[in-house]
Design a protein around this motif. Structure first.
Motif, short mmCIF file in Angstrom:
data_model
loop_
_atom_site.label_atom_id
_atom_site.label_comp_id
_atom_site.label_asym_id
_atom_site.label_seq_id
_atom_site.Cartn_x
_atom_site.Cartn_y
_atom_site.Cartn_z
N UNK A 177 0.77 6.09 -0.60
CA UNK A 177 1.50 4.84 -0.74
C UNK A 177 2.78 4.86 0.11
N UNK A 178 3.48 6.01 0.05
CA UNK A 178 4.71 6.12 0.83
C UNK A 178 4.43 6.07 2.32
N UNK A 179 3.41 6.80 2.75
CA UNK A 179 3.07 6.82 4.18
C UNK A 179 2.60 5.45 4.66
N UNK A 180 1.80 4.78 3.80
CA UNK A 180 1.35 3.44 4.16
C UNK A 180 2.53 2.49 4.28
N UNK A 181 3.48 2.62 3.36
CA UNK A 181 4.66 1.76 3.40
C UNK A 181 5.50 2.06 4.64
N UNK A 182 5.60 3.37 4.98
CA UNK A 182 6.35 3.74 6.18
C UNK A 182 5.71 3.16 7.43
N UNK A 183 4.40 3.24 7.49
CA UNK A 183 3.70 2.66 8.65
C UNK A 183 3.95 1.16 8.73
N UNK A 201 -0.79 12.93 -4.19
CA UNK A 201 -1.53 12.43 -3.03
C UNK A 201 -1.43 10.91 -2.95
N UNK A 202 -1.67 10.26 -4.10
CA UNK A 202 -1.60 8.79 -4.11
C UNK A 202 -0.19 8.30 -3.80
N UNK A 203 0.81 9.01 -4.33
CA UNK A 203 2.19 8.62 -4.04
C UNK A 203 2.51 8.78 -2.56
N UNK A 217 -5.73 2.05 8.88
CA UNK A 217 -5.22 3.32 8.34
C UNK A 217 -4.40 3.06 7.09
N UNK A 218 -3.57 2.03 7.13
CA UNK A 218 -2.75 1.67 5.98
C UNK A 218 -3.64 1.30 4.79
N UNK A 219 -4.72 0.57 5.07
CA UNK A 219 -5.63 0.16 3.99
C UNK A 219 -6.35 1.36 3.39
N UNK A 220 -6.76 2.31 4.28
CA UNK A 220 -7.43 3.50 3.77
C UNK A 220 -6.47 4.37 2.97
N UNK A 255 -4.85 0.81 -0.26
CA UNK A 255 -5.14 -0.62 -0.10
C UNK A 255 -4.18 -1.46 -0.94
N UNK A 256 -3.49 -2.35 -0.31
CA UNK A 256 -2.55 -3.21 -1.03
C UNK A 256 -3.27 -4.12 -2.02
#
Length: 506
Positions: free
Chosen positions: A290-296, A285-287, A347-350, A353-354
Protein backbone atom coordinates in the motif's frame (compact mmCIF):
# COMPACT_ATOMS: atom_id res chain seq x y z
CA UNK A 1 -31.22 -131.97 55.78
CA UNK A 2 -32.09 -128.36 56.44
CA UNK A 3 -28.56 -127.70 57.60
CA UNK A 4 -27.16 -129.08 54.33
CA UNK A 5 -29.53 -126.97 52.27
CA UNK A 6 -28.56 -123.84 54.18
CA UNK A 7 -24.89 -124.62 53.70
CA UNK A 8 -25.47 -125.11 49.98
CA UNK A 9 -27.34 -121.82 49.81
CA UNK A 10 -24.55 -119.97 51.57
CA UNK A 11 -21.96 -121.48 49.24
CA UNK A 12 -23.95 -120.39 46.19
CA UNK A 13 -24.32 -116.87 47.56
CA UNK A 14 -20.61 -116.69 48.17
CA UNK A 15 -19.93 -117.79 44.60
CA UNK A 16 -22.35 -115.15 43.28
CA UNK A 17 -20.64 -112.48 45.43
CA UNK A 18 -17.27 -113.57 44.14
CA UNK A 19 -18.52 -113.38 40.55
CA UNK A 20 -19.97 -109.89 41.15
CA UNK A 21 -16.76 -108.80 42.81
CA UNK A 22 -14.71 -110.23 39.94
CA UNK A 23 -16.93 -108.57 37.33
CA UNK A 24 -16.61 -105.30 39.21
CA UNK A 25 -12.83 -105.59 39.29
CA UNK A 26 -12.67 -106.39 35.60
CA UNK A 27 -14.96 -103.60 34.42
CA UNK A 28 -13.94 -100.60 36.46
CA UNK A 29 -11.60 -98.15 34.71
CA UNK A 30 -8.86 -98.33 37.34
CA UNK A 31 -5.99 -100.71 38.02
CA UNK A 32 -6.01 -103.12 40.98
CA UNK A 33 -3.00 -105.15 42.05
CA UNK A 34 -3.18 -107.58 45.00
CA UNK A 35 0.10 -108.53 46.65
CA UNK A 36 1.00 -111.24 49.12
CA UNK A 37 4.18 -111.62 51.13
CA UNK A 38 5.86 -114.60 52.73
CA UNK A 39 8.71 -112.82 54.49
CA UNK A 40 6.94 -110.32 56.72
CA UNK A 41 6.68 -107.63 54.08
CA UNK A 42 10.15 -107.66 52.58
CA UNK A 43 9.16 -109.20 49.27
CA UNK A 44 5.79 -108.75 47.53
CA UNK A 45 4.43 -111.22 45.03
CA UNK A 46 1.64 -110.25 42.64
CA UNK A 47 -1.32 -112.46 43.54
CA UNK A 48 -4.05 -111.00 41.35
CA UNK A 49 -4.54 -108.25 38.80
CA UNK A 50 -7.60 -106.85 37.04
CA UNK A 51 -7.98 -105.90 33.36
CA UNK A 52 -7.60 -102.21 34.24
CA UNK A 53 -4.08 -102.86 35.51
CA UNK A 54 -3.29 -104.87 32.38
CA UNK A 55 -4.26 -101.88 30.22
CA UNK A 56 -2.29 -99.39 32.32
CA UNK A 57 0.86 -101.52 32.52
CA UNK A 58 0.45 -102.90 29.00
CA UNK A 59 1.19 -106.39 30.36
CA UNK A 60 -0.97 -109.55 30.47
CA UNK A 61 -2.21 -111.19 33.65
CA UNK A 62 0.09 -114.17 33.01
CA UNK A 63 3.11 -111.85 32.79
CA UNK A 64 2.30 -110.40 36.20
CA UNK A 65 0.73 -113.01 38.50
CA UNK A 66 3.22 -114.89 40.62
CA UNK A 67 6.04 -112.46 39.86
CA UNK A 68 8.04 -110.45 42.33
CA UNK A 69 6.76 -106.89 41.97
CA UNK A 70 10.31 -105.54 41.64
CA UNK A 71 10.94 -107.84 38.67
CA UNK A 72 7.57 -107.30 36.98
CA UNK A 73 7.28 -103.54 37.63
CA UNK A 74 10.78 -102.10 38.26
CA UNK A 75 9.48 -98.52 38.66
CA UNK A 76 7.82 -99.57 41.92
CA UNK A 77 11.22 -99.52 43.59
CA UNK A 78 12.64 -96.44 41.87
CA UNK A 79 9.49 -94.43 42.51
CA UNK A 80 9.39 -95.25 46.22
CA UNK A 81 6.11 -97.20 46.05
CA UNK A 82 7.83 -100.34 47.37
CA UNK A 83 8.59 -98.54 50.64
CA UNK A 84 4.91 -97.54 50.85
CA UNK A 85 3.89 -101.22 50.42
CA UNK A 86 6.20 -102.21 53.25
CA UNK A 87 4.98 -99.46 55.55
CA UNK A 88 1.29 -100.14 54.94
CA UNK A 89 1.87 -103.86 55.49
CA UNK A 90 3.53 -103.16 58.85
CA UNK A 91 1.25 -100.38 60.14
CA UNK A 92 -2.03 -101.34 58.55
CA UNK A 93 -2.69 -97.67 57.79
CA UNK A 94 -3.81 -96.89 54.22
CA UNK A 95 -1.78 -94.34 52.28
CA UNK A 96 -2.21 -92.19 49.17
CA UNK A 97 0.89 -91.98 47.01
CA UNK A 98 1.47 -90.37 43.62
CA UNK A 99 4.15 -91.52 41.20
CA UNK A 100 5.62 -89.39 38.41
CA UNK A 101 7.57 -91.21 35.74
CA UNK A 102 9.89 -88.97 33.71
CA UNK A 103 12.19 -89.50 30.76
CA UNK A 104 14.58 -86.71 29.69
CA UNK A 105 12.64 -84.31 31.93
CA UNK A 106 9.42 -85.13 30.07
CA UNK A 107 6.51 -86.71 31.90
CA UNK A 108 5.80 -90.17 30.48
CA UNK A 109 3.58 -91.59 33.23
CA UNK A 110 1.64 -90.60 36.32
CA UNK A 111 0.02 -92.99 38.76
CA UNK A 112 -2.36 -92.02 41.55
CA UNK A 113 -2.05 -94.90 44.07
CA UNK A 114 -4.17 -95.83 47.10
CA UNK A 115 -2.55 -98.60 49.17
CA UNK A 116 -4.51 -100.75 51.72
CA UNK A 117 -3.84 -103.80 53.85
CA UNK A 118 -6.57 -106.44 53.99
CA UNK A 119 -7.41 -108.51 57.03
CA UNK A 120 -5.81 -111.43 55.17
CA UNK A 121 -2.48 -109.56 55.34
CA UNK A 122 -2.65 -109.04 51.59
CA UNK A 123 -1.79 -105.56 50.32
CA UNK A 124 -3.97 -104.00 47.64
CA UNK A 125 -2.95 -101.11 45.40
CA UNK A 126 -5.82 -99.32 43.67
CA UNK A 127 -4.49 -96.87 41.15
CA UNK A 128 -5.41 -94.80 38.14
CA UNK A 129 -3.34 -93.67 35.17
CA UNK A 130 -3.45 -89.86 35.30
CA UNK A 131 -0.73 -89.35 32.68
CA UNK A 132 -2.87 -87.55 30.11
CA UNK A 133 -4.44 -85.23 32.68
CA UNK A 134 -1.06 -84.52 34.26
CA UNK A 135 0.55 -83.82 30.89
CA UNK A 136 -2.24 -81.34 30.12
CA UNK A 137 -1.77 -79.73 33.53
CA UNK A 138 1.96 -79.40 32.97
CA UNK A 139 1.40 -77.84 29.55
CA UNK A 140 -1.05 -75.41 31.10
CA UNK A 141 1.44 -74.55 33.83
CA UNK A 142 4.17 -73.94 31.27
CA UNK A 143 1.78 -71.86 29.17
CA UNK A 144 0.73 -69.88 32.24
CA UNK A 145 4.38 -69.38 33.13
CA UNK A 146 5.14 -68.09 29.64
CA UNK A 147 2.11 -65.81 29.80
CA UNK A 148 3.16 -64.61 33.24
CA UNK A 149 6.68 -63.87 31.99
CA UNK A 150 5.27 -61.90 29.08
CA UNK A 151 2.72 -60.21 31.34
CA UNK A 152 5.39 -59.11 33.78
CA UNK A 153 8.12 -58.15 31.31
CA UNK A 154 6.14 -56.40 28.55
CA UNK A 155 6.68 -52.63 28.46
CA UNK A 156 3.00 -51.90 27.76
CA UNK A 157 0.62 -51.66 30.67
CA UNK A 158 -1.92 -54.49 30.90
CA UNK A 159 -5.03 -54.28 33.03
CA UNK A 160 -8.35 -55.87 33.87
CA UNK A 161 -11.00 -53.81 35.67
CA UNK A 162 -14.56 -54.11 36.85
CA UNK A 163 -17.18 -51.91 35.15
CA UNK A 164 -17.54 -50.12 38.51
CA UNK A 165 -13.93 -48.96 38.43
CA UNK A 166 -11.79 -51.35 40.47
CA UNK A 167 -8.59 -52.94 39.19
CA UNK A 168 -8.72 -56.75 39.09
CA UNK A 169 -5.38 -57.31 37.40
CA UNK A 170 -2.41 -55.02 36.76
CA UNK A 171 1.01 -55.84 35.34
CA UNK A 172 4.25 -54.27 36.65
CA UNK A 173 4.52 -51.97 33.61
CA UNK A 174 1.15 -50.36 34.33
CA UNK A 175 1.92 -49.98 38.04
CA UNK A 176 5.25 -48.33 37.21
CA UNK A 177 3.52 -46.10 34.67
CA UNK A 178 1.43 -44.60 37.46
CA UNK A 179 4.31 -44.51 39.96
CA UNK A 180 3.49 -47.59 42.08
CA UNK A 181 6.18 -50.05 43.17
CA UNK A 182 4.09 -53.19 42.67
CA UNK A 183 0.82 -54.20 40.99
CA UNK A 184 -0.56 -55.16 44.40
CA UNK A 185 0.08 -51.66 45.73
CA UNK A 186 -1.78 -50.09 42.80
CA UNK A 187 -4.74 -52.47 43.05
CA UNK A 188 -5.07 -51.68 46.76
CA UNK A 189 -4.51 -47.91 46.45
CA UNK A 190 -6.83 -47.17 43.53
CA UNK A 191 -10.34 -47.74 44.83
CA UNK A 192 -12.08 -45.85 42.02
CA UNK A 193 -10.45 -45.58 38.59
CA UNK A 194 -12.47 -42.46 37.79
CA UNK A 195 -10.34 -40.57 40.32
CA UNK A 196 -7.30 -41.21 38.11
CA UNK A 197 -8.85 -39.05 35.38
CA UNK A 198 -8.01 -35.35 35.38
CA UNK A 199 -11.36 -34.86 33.64
CA UNK A 200 -13.83 -37.38 35.15
CA UNK A 201 -16.04 -36.98 32.08
CA UNK A 202 -13.35 -38.86 30.12
CA UNK A 203 -14.00 -42.00 32.19
CA UNK A 204 -17.74 -41.73 31.50
CA UNK A 205 -17.01 -41.25 27.80
CA UNK A 206 -14.75 -44.31 27.87
CA UNK A 207 -17.53 -46.41 29.40
CA UNK A 208 -20.10 -45.16 26.88
CA UNK A 209 -17.83 -46.05 23.96
CA UNK A 210 -16.89 -49.52 25.21
CA UNK A 211 -20.47 -50.39 26.19
CA UNK A 212 -21.77 -49.21 22.81
CA UNK A 213 -19.13 -50.68 20.51
CA UNK A 214 -17.61 -53.39 22.70
CA UNK A 215 -14.12 -51.89 22.42
CA UNK A 216 -12.12 -48.67 22.35
CA UNK A 217 -8.94 -48.01 20.38
CA UNK A 218 -6.45 -45.24 20.98
CA UNK A 219 -8.56 -43.63 23.72
CA UNK A 220 -6.46 -40.75 25.04
CA UNK A 221 -6.93 -39.01 28.37
CA UNK A 222 -4.97 -37.04 30.94
CA UNK A 223 -4.62 -38.92 34.24
CA UNK A 224 -3.01 -38.47 37.63
CA UNK A 225 0.33 -40.03 38.57
CA UNK A 226 0.82 -41.25 42.14
CA UNK A 227 2.88 -38.13 42.90
CA UNK A 228 0.05 -35.85 41.73
CA UNK A 229 1.55 -34.91 38.37
CA UNK A 230 -0.41 -35.41 35.16
CA UNK A 231 0.39 -38.01 32.52
CA UNK A 232 -1.22 -38.82 29.19
CA UNK A 233 -2.43 -42.39 28.62
CA UNK A 234 -3.58 -44.10 25.41
CA UNK A 235 -5.88 -47.10 26.00
CA UNK A 236 -6.92 -50.04 23.81
CA UNK A 237 -9.55 -52.15 25.56
CA UNK A 238 -12.55 -54.40 25.05
CA UNK A 239 -15.48 -55.59 27.12
CA UNK A 240 -15.59 -59.20 28.38
CA UNK A 241 -19.14 -60.52 28.50
CA UNK A 242 -20.87 -63.60 29.91
CA UNK A 243 -23.21 -65.90 27.96
CA UNK A 244 -26.14 -63.56 28.56
CA UNK A 245 -24.22 -60.60 27.13
CA UNK A 246 -23.63 -58.88 30.45
CA UNK A 247 -20.28 -57.10 30.83
CA UNK A 248 -18.07 -58.88 33.36
CA UNK A 249 -15.00 -56.69 33.08
CA UNK A 250 -12.87 -54.51 30.83
CA UNK A 251 -9.41 -55.61 29.80
CA UNK A 252 -6.78 -54.09 27.60
CA UNK A 253 -3.47 -52.28 27.30
CA UNK A 254 -2.29 -48.78 28.18
CA UNK A 255 0.61 -46.73 26.84
CA UNK A 256 2.20 -43.66 28.39
CA UNK A 257 2.13 -41.01 25.64
CA UNK A 258 3.10 -38.04 27.80
CA UNK A 259 6.31 -37.33 25.85
CA UNK A 260 4.43 -37.55 22.55
CA UNK A 261 1.73 -35.19 23.82
CA UNK A 262 4.39 -32.79 25.05
CA UNK A 263 6.08 -32.89 21.64
CA UNK A 264 2.72 -32.36 19.90
CA UNK A 265 1.98 -29.39 22.14
CA UNK A 266 5.39 -27.87 21.47
CA UNK A 267 4.92 -28.46 17.74
CA UNK A 268 1.50 -26.80 17.81
CA UNK A 269 2.92 -23.87 19.72
CA UNK A 270 5.73 -23.55 17.18
CA UNK A 271 3.22 -23.78 14.33
CA UNK A 272 1.10 -21.13 16.00
CA UNK A 273 4.16 -18.92 16.41
CA UNK A 274 5.05 -19.45 12.75
CA UNK A 275 1.49 -18.65 11.70
CA UNK A 276 1.49 -15.53 13.85
CA UNK A 277 4.77 -14.56 12.25
CA UNK A 278 3.37 -15.39 8.82
CA UNK A 279 0.28 -13.31 9.53
CA UNK A 280 2.45 -10.44 10.69
CA UNK A 281 4.60 -10.74 7.56
CA UNK A 282 1.46 -10.69 5.40
CA UNK A 283 0.27 -7.58 7.23
CA UNK A 284 3.66 -5.95 6.75
CA UNK A 285 3.68 -7.00 3.10
CA UNK A 286 0.24 -5.50 2.52
CA UNK A 287 1.25 -2.32 4.34
CA UNK A 288 4.40 -2.07 2.22
CA UNK A 289 2.42 -2.76 -0.94
CA UNK A 290 0.00 0.00 0.00
CA UNK A 291 2.81 2.39 0.90
CA UNK A 292 4.77 1.64 -2.27
CA UNK A 293 1.64 1.98 -4.40
CA UNK A 294 0.89 5.31 -2.76
CA UNK A 295 4.47 6.45 -3.30
CA UNK A 296 4.26 5.55 -6.97
CA UNK A 297 0.99 7.44 -7.24
CA UNK A 298 2.16 10.50 -5.32
CA UNK A 299 5.63 10.84 -6.83
CA UNK A 300 6.26 8.83 -9.98
CA UNK A 301 2.66 9.01 -11.16
CA UNK A 302 2.36 12.75 -10.63
CA UNK A 303 5.79 13.37 -12.19
CA UNK A 304 4.86 11.35 -15.25
CA UNK A 305 1.62 13.33 -15.54
CA UNK A 306 3.53 16.61 -15.28
CA UNK A 307 6.03 15.44 -17.92
CA UNK A 308 3.14 14.47 -20.19
CA UNK A 309 1.53 17.93 -19.80
CA UNK A 310 4.85 19.68 -20.47
CA UNK A 311 5.59 17.61 -23.56
CA UNK A 312 2.13 18.26 -24.96
CA UNK A 313 2.59 22.05 -24.37
CA UNK A 314 6.02 21.95 -26.04
CA UNK A 315 4.59 19.96 -28.93
CA UNK A 316 1.90 22.61 -29.46
CA UNK A 317 4.35 25.54 -29.24
CA UNK A 318 7.02 24.26 -31.62
CA UNK A 319 4.76 22.42 -34.03
CA UNK A 320 5.45 24.90 -36.88
CA UNK A 321 9.08 25.61 -35.97
CA UNK A 322 10.90 22.27 -35.71
CA UNK A 323 11.53 19.73 -38.40
CA UNK A 324 9.36 16.74 -39.08
CA UNK A 325 12.05 14.48 -37.61
CA UNK A 326 11.92 16.24 -34.24
CA UNK A 327 8.12 16.24 -34.25
CA UNK A 328 8.17 12.46 -34.89
CA UNK A 329 10.57 11.90 -32.00
CA UNK A 330 8.44 14.08 -29.76
CA UNK A 331 5.32 12.10 -30.64
CA UNK A 332 7.19 8.82 -29.98
CA UNK A 333 8.21 10.17 -26.58
CA UNK A 334 4.59 11.02 -25.76
CA UNK A 335 3.48 7.47 -26.74
CA UNK A 336 6.31 5.94 -24.69
CA UNK A 337 5.37 8.14 -21.75
CA UNK A 338 1.74 7.04 -21.99
CA UNK A 339 2.76 3.37 -22.08
CA UNK A 340 5.04 3.86 -19.07
CA UNK A 341 2.24 5.59 -17.18
CA UNK A 342 -0.08 2.69 -17.97
CA UNK A 343 2.49 0.16 -16.74
CA UNK A 344 2.96 2.14 -13.53
CA UNK A 345 -0.83 2.10 -13.03
CA UNK A 346 -0.85 -1.71 -13.52
CA UNK A 347 2.00 -2.11 -11.02
CA UNK A 348 0.11 0.07 -8.55
CA UNK A 349 -3.02 -2.04 -9.04
CA UNK A 350 -1.08 -5.28 -8.53
CA UNK A 351 0.60 -3.92 -5.45
CA UNK A 352 -2.60 -2.72 -3.86
CA UNK A 353 -5.79 -2.40 -5.92
CA UNK A 354 -7.56 0.76 -4.85
CA UNK A 355 -10.88 -0.84 -5.81
CA UNK A 356 -10.44 -3.29 -2.88
CA UNK A 357 -10.04 -0.42 -0.43
CA UNK A 358 -12.74 1.73 -1.98
CA UNK A 359 -15.48 -0.73 -2.99
CA UNK A 360 -14.89 -4.02 -1.20
CA UNK A 361 -14.00 -7.62 -2.00
CA UNK A 362 -16.67 -8.53 -4.57
CA UNK A 363 -15.97 -5.44 -6.67
CA UNK A 364 -12.23 -6.16 -6.47
CA UNK A 365 -12.76 -9.77 -7.61
CA UNK A 366 -14.82 -8.62 -10.60
CA UNK A 367 -12.20 -6.01 -11.48
CA UNK A 368 -9.34 -8.50 -11.22
CA UNK A 369 -11.33 -11.09 -13.18
CA UNK A 370 -11.62 -8.66 -16.12
CA UNK A 371 -7.88 -7.90 -16.01
CA UNK A 372 -6.96 -11.61 -15.75
CA UNK A 373 -9.26 -12.46 -18.65
CA UNK A 374 -7.75 -9.73 -20.86
CA UNK A 375 -4.22 -10.94 -20.08
CA UNK A 376 -4.76 -14.71 -20.46
CA UNK A 377 -7.82 -15.12 -22.70
CA UNK A 378 -9.48 -17.29 -20.04
CA UNK A 379 -13.11 -16.34 -19.42
CA UNK A 380 -13.73 -15.37 -15.78
CA UNK A 381 -17.23 -15.18 -14.31
CA UNK A 382 -17.61 -13.65 -10.85
CA UNK A 383 -20.84 -14.02 -8.89
CA UNK A 384 -22.12 -13.47 -5.40
CA UNK A 385 -23.74 -10.89 -3.19
CA UNK A 386 -21.59 -8.85 -0.85
CA UNK A 387 -22.77 -7.94 2.61
CA UNK A 388 -23.87 -4.38 3.31
CA UNK A 389 -21.19 -4.25 5.98
CA UNK A 390 -17.54 -4.41 4.97
CA UNK A 391 -15.55 -7.44 6.08
CA UNK A 392 -12.45 -7.03 8.18
CA UNK A 393 -9.61 -5.78 5.89
CA UNK A 394 -7.43 -8.78 6.80
CA UNK A 395 -10.15 -11.16 5.52
CA UNK A 396 -10.65 -9.16 2.32
CA UNK A 397 -6.89 -9.06 1.72
CA UNK A 398 -6.46 -12.81 2.36
CA UNK A 399 -9.33 -13.85 0.07
CA UNK A 400 -8.24 -11.49 -2.68
CA UNK A 401 -4.65 -12.78 -2.60
CA UNK A 402 -5.87 -16.40 -2.52
CA UNK A 403 -7.91 -15.66 -5.66
CA UNK A 404 -4.86 -14.14 -7.35
CA UNK A 405 -2.75 -17.22 -6.52
CA UNK A 406 -5.47 -19.66 -7.63
CA UNK A 407 -5.90 -17.85 -10.96
CA UNK A 408 -2.13 -17.85 -11.46
CA UNK A 409 -2.09 -21.64 -10.97
CA UNK A 410 -4.99 -21.96 -13.39
CA UNK A 411 -3.18 -19.96 -16.07
CA UNK A 412 0.08 -21.90 -15.66
CA UNK A 413 -1.13 -25.48 -15.19
CA UNK A 414 -4.80 -26.21 -15.82
CA UNK A 415 -5.31 -25.46 -19.56
CA UNK A 416 -8.76 -24.19 -18.61
CA UNK A 417 -10.98 -22.02 -20.82
CA UNK A 418 -13.37 -20.85 -18.11
CA UNK A 419 -13.11 -19.91 -14.44
CA UNK A 420 -16.07 -19.37 -12.11
CA UNK A 421 -15.64 -17.39 -8.89
CA UNK A 422 -18.38 -17.16 -6.30
CA UNK A 423 -18.41 -15.18 -3.07
CA UNK A 424 -21.08 -16.06 -0.52
CA UNK A 425 -21.50 -14.25 2.80
CA UNK A 426 -24.16 -15.38 5.25
CA UNK A 427 -24.63 -16.09 8.94
CA UNK A 428 -22.42 -19.17 8.61
CA UNK A 429 -19.45 -17.09 7.47
CA UNK A 430 -17.69 -16.32 4.22
CA UNK A 431 -17.27 -18.92 1.46
CA UNK A 432 -15.12 -18.25 -1.59
CA UNK A 433 -15.21 -20.82 -4.40
CA UNK A 434 -12.89 -20.77 -7.43
CA UNK A 435 -13.59 -23.44 -10.05
CA UNK A 436 -11.91 -24.01 -13.42
CA UNK A 437 -12.81 -26.45 -16.21
CA UNK A 438 -9.20 -27.48 -16.77
CA UNK A 439 -7.57 -30.90 -16.90
CA UNK A 440 -7.63 -31.42 -13.11
CA UNK A 441 -5.37 -33.86 -11.31
CA UNK A 442 -5.34 -36.91 -9.05
CA UNK A 443 -5.30 -35.51 -5.51
CA UNK A 444 -3.81 -38.70 -4.05
CA UNK A 445 -1.00 -38.58 -6.61
CA UNK A 446 -0.47 -34.91 -5.82
CA UNK A 447 -0.10 -35.76 -2.13
CA UNK A 448 2.54 -38.36 -2.93
CA UNK A 449 4.40 -35.98 -5.23
CA UNK A 450 3.64 -32.90 -3.10
CA UNK A 451 2.48 -31.01 -6.20
CA UNK A 452 -0.56 -28.80 -6.66
CA UNK A 453 -1.67 -29.52 -10.22
CA UNK A 454 -0.30 -31.92 -12.82
CA UNK A 455 2.41 -34.12 -11.25
CA UNK A 456 4.63 -33.95 -14.33
CA UNK A 457 8.22 -34.87 -13.43
CA UNK A 458 9.44 -32.90 -16.46
CA UNK A 459 8.05 -29.72 -14.97
CA UNK A 460 9.56 -29.93 -11.49
CA UNK A 461 10.43 -26.24 -11.24
CA UNK A 462 6.95 -25.06 -12.18
CA UNK A 463 5.29 -27.65 -9.98
CA UNK A 464 7.46 -26.65 -7.02
CA UNK A 465 6.24 -23.08 -7.44
CA UNK A 466 2.66 -24.32 -7.65
CA UNK A 467 3.12 -26.35 -4.48
CA UNK A 468 4.46 -23.35 -2.62
CA UNK A 469 1.58 -21.35 -4.06
CA UNK A 470 -0.85 -23.79 -2.48
CA UNK A 471 1.01 -23.62 0.83
CA UNK A 472 0.84 -19.82 0.67
CA UNK A 473 -2.90 -20.00 -0.01
CA UNK A 474 -3.43 -22.31 2.96
CA UNK A 475 -1.37 -20.09 5.25
CA UNK A 476 -3.33 -17.03 4.19
CA UNK A 477 -6.58 -18.86 4.97
CA UNK A 478 -5.28 -20.02 8.35
CA UNK A 479 -4.08 -16.49 9.17
CA UNK A 480 -7.75 -15.37 9.22
CA UNK A 481 -8.88 -18.56 11.04
CA UNK A 482 -10.16 -20.05 7.81
CA UNK A 483 -9.87 -23.37 6.03
CA UNK A 484 -8.83 -24.06 2.45
CA UNK A 485 -9.81 -27.21 0.60
CA UNK A 486 -8.84 -28.34 -2.90
CA UNK A 487 -11.08 -30.72 -4.85
CA UNK A 488 -9.99 -32.13 -8.18
CA UNK A 489 -10.33 -35.13 -10.45
CA UNK A 490 -8.37 -35.85 -13.56
CA UNK A 491 -10.20 -34.45 -16.58
CA UNK A 492 -12.85 -32.71 -14.47
CA UNK A 493 -11.23 -29.47 -13.40
CA UNK A 494 -10.20 -28.10 -10.02
CA UNK A 495 -12.15 -26.38 -7.26
CA UNK A 496 -10.63 -24.29 -4.47
CA UNK A 497 -12.96 -23.68 -1.53
CA UNK A 498 -12.15 -21.25 1.27
CA UNK A 499 -14.33 -20.93 4.37
CA UNK A 500 -13.67 -18.11 6.82
CA UNK A 501 -15.59 -16.99 9.91
CA UNK A 502 -17.44 -13.76 9.25
CA UNK A 503 -15.81 -10.76 10.97
CA UNK A 504 -16.88 -7.23 10.05
CA UNK A 505 -14.64 -4.22 10.02
CA UNK A 506 -14.85 -2.31 13.27
Amino acid sequence: MARKLRKKYIENELKRCQRRFQELLENINIGILIYETYDSGETFIIKDVNSGAEKIEKLTRDALIGKNVVDALPEVKSSGLLNILKRVYKTGNPEHYQIGIYKDENLTGWRDNYVYRLSTKEVVVVYKDETERKQIEEKLLKSEERYRNIFESIIEGIFQTTPNGRFILVNPALASMYGYDTPEEMITAVEDIQRLYVNPEDRLRFKRLIETHGFVKGFESSQYHKNGSQIWISINAHAVKDKEGNIICYEGTAENITLRKKAEKELLEQQEELRSLSKRLVEIEEAERKRFSQELHDTVGQNLTAISINLNIINAKIHDIVSDDIQTRLKDSLVLLEQTTEKIRNIMSDLRPSVLDDYGLLAALKWYGRIFSSRTGINVTVGGVESHERLNPSIENALFRITQEALTNTAKHSRATDVYINLNIDDGGVCLTIYDNGKGFDTSLRMRNKNFEDPDPLNEKGEEKARWGLINMRERAISVKGELKVESEKGKGTKVIVNVPKVYDQ
